[in-house]
Design an enzyme around this catalytic site. Structure first.
Site, mmCIF file in Angstrom:
data_model
loop_
_atom_site.group_PDB
_atom_site.id
_atom_site.type_symbol
_atom_site.label_atom_id
_atom_site.label_comp_id
_atom_site.label_asym_id
_atom_site.label_seq_id
_atom_site.Cartn_x
_atom_site.Cartn_y
_atom_site.Cartn_z
ATOM 1 N N GLN A 109 -22.980 53.211 -121.327
ATOM 2 C CA GLN A 109 -24.143 53.066 -122.204
ATOM 3 C C GLN A 109 -24.140 51.676 -122.831
ATOM 4 O OE1 GLN A 109 -22.659 56.522 -124.624
ATOM 5 N NE2 GLN A 109 -24.790 57.126 -124.513
ATOM 6 N N ASN A 110 -23.067 50.925 -122.605
ATOM 7 C CA ASN A 110 -22.902 49.636 -123.286
ATOM 8 C C ASN A 110 -23.637 48.516 -122.563
ATOM 9 O OD1 ASN A 110 -21.210 51.094 -124.940
ATOM 10 N ND2 ASN A 110 -19.362 50.486 -123.837
ATOM 11 N N ILE A 111 -24.100 47.545 -123.349
ATOM 12 C CA ILE A 111 -24.832 46.412 -122.768
ATOM 13 C C ILE A 111 -24.000 45.137 -122.876
ATOM 14 C CG2 ILE A 111 -27.114 47.387 -123.252
ATOM 15 C CD1 ILE A 111 -27.206 45.414 -125.700
ATOM 16 N N ASP A 112 -22.699 45.293 -123.217
ATOM 17 C CA ASP A 112 -21.874 44.125 -123.543
ATOM 18 C C ASP A 112 -21.210 43.468 -122.338
ATOM 19 O OD1 ASP A 112 -19.799 45.928 -122.927
ATOM 20 O OD2 ASP A 112 -19.590 46.518 -125.031
ATOM 21 N N HIS A 127 -28.076 51.305 -119.832
ATOM 22 C CA HIS A 127 -28.921 50.624 -120.828
ATOM 23 C C HIS A 127 -29.068 49.135 -120.533
ATOM 24 C CE1 HIS A 127 -28.135 53.983 -124.025
ATOM 25 N NE2 HIS A 127 -28.967 54.347 -123.088
ATOM 26 N N CYS A 135 -37.164 35.591 -116.570
ATOM 27 C CA CYS A 135 -38.509 35.290 -117.056
ATOM 28 C C CYS A 135 -39.418 36.498 -116.823
ATOM 29 C CB CYS A 135 -39.040 34.068 -116.310
ATOM 30 S SG CYS A 135 -40.766 33.719 -116.669
ATOM 31 N N CYS A 161 -39.145 30.138 -120.353
ATOM 32 C CA CYS A 161 -38.760 29.751 -119.000
ATOM 33 C C CYS A 161 -39.052 28.262 -118.785
ATOM 34 C CB CYS A 161 -39.550 30.590 -118.001
ATOM 35 S SG CYS A 161 -39.348 30.129 -116.284
ATOM 36 N N THR A 203 -17.774 57.943 -126.156
ATOM 37 C CA THR A 203 -19.209 58.174 -126.214
ATOM 38 C C THR A 203 -19.494 59.267 -127.226
ATOM 39 O OG1 THR A 203 -21.071 59.140 -125.029
ATOM 40 C CG2 THR A 203 -18.919 59.466 -124.047
ATOM 41 N N ALA A 246 -9.580 54.172 -127.378
ATOM 42 C CA ALA A 246 -9.634 54.052 -125.918
ATOM 43 C C ALA A 246 -8.432 53.322 -125.309
ATOM 44 C CB ALA A 246 -10.930 53.344 -125.523
HETATM 45 ZN ZN LIG Z 1 -40.900 31.704 -115.457
#
Ligand SMILES: [Zn+2]
Length: 263
Positions: A109-112, A127, A135, A161, A203, A246
């Site tokens: 679930q982590n975006i890191d 996620h 862009c 961009c 989690t 963990a």
């Molecule tokens: Zn662009």
């Protein structure tokens, strides 16, 4: 069961399993120094932003469409926290387990991006990834280091961009957005293959796409381990509950596993 027995039983389940699915949440990143935020927003637990939004509103698709500068301000704050973090033993041991058990999947679930940094394979980032930028007009990729320079200085936001002037956005699921179809399909394919062992790490288990499949797995006789210093909504139904952070838990399990292979 005492801690030794719990760790031994967990290691035994791992060594016997032909296929494993790790499900990880913010708790696995806590040992890398990241706050255990709930989804994207927990850094700001309950507080309103300077602009008077809740963090969930600031990080929503609605606000992104009318005030991208506000959404970006908070995306940038989260990103600048995460980019300095390094994977910890828990991430690295998943890679080691994958070497001996190639049919091991990771849903995070982590975006890191820490699972990627640790070299984890078969990775589903449900996620998204805060450092995959592109862009919104011409789809060109955008270098994360431009946005998060070592100086730590916040650049002009929202980033534009260089090729077409379109707005850059990260490949993350904002509040009010659907989960990415490709990732969901892959996740369900893995679930349908009925991994023999599911290991949930850090989690909160609040999301229905996690609690549902875990309940199903339980009924189907798949084994479930949970590593989490706090009880979660799935703790009651797991086979083995390891009440530890963990990295500490995974190190103990790995030591036990390698001990078994040597003897
Ligand atoms: Zn662009």
């Amino acid at each position: 069961m005492n801690t030794d027995t719990i760790i031994k039983t967990a290691a035994d389940l791992i060594s016997k399993a032909k296929s494993i699915l790790f499900i990880t949440g913010a708790g696995i990143s806590a040992d890398s120094g990241l706050p255990t935020y709930r989804g994207l927003g927990g850094l700001y637990d309950g507080k309103l932003t300077d602009e008077g939004y809740s963090i969930e509103e600031a990080l929503s698709s609605d606000v992104m469409s009318i005030r991208p500068d506000i959404t970006w301000k908070y995306l940038w704050q989260i990103g600048s926290h995460c980019i300095k973090a390094e994977p910890n033993s828990a991430h690295l041991i998943i890679s080691k387990i994958q070497e001996i058990k190639p049919d091991t999947w990771v849903l995070t679930q982590n975006i890191d991006s820490l699972h990627k940094k640790a070299g984890n394979k078969n990775l589903i980032e449900i996620h998204g990834d805060a450092f995959e930028l592109s862009c919104t007009k011409c789809r060109s990729a955008f270098d994360a280091l431009v946005l998060f320079p070592e100086s730590g200085k916040m650049p002009q936001l929202p980033p534009k961009c260089a090729k077409c002037g379109g707005m850059i956005r990260p490949n993350v699921v904002l509040f009010g957005e659907m989960l990415p179809e490709k990732a969901i399909k892959l996740y369900y394919r893995v679930l349908e293959s009925r991994p023999e062992l599911i290991i949930s790490i850090g989690t909160s288990g609040m999301f229905p796409y996690i609690t549902g499949p875990i309940q199903e797995a339980r009924k189907a006789g798949q084994r479930i381990i949970e590593i989490n210093p706090c009880f979660s909504s799935i703790t009651d139904i797991v086979d083995i509950y390891i009440p530890m952070p963990a990295a500490k838990a995974m190190k103990a399990v790995w030591e036990e596993l390698t001990l078994n292979t040597k003897s």
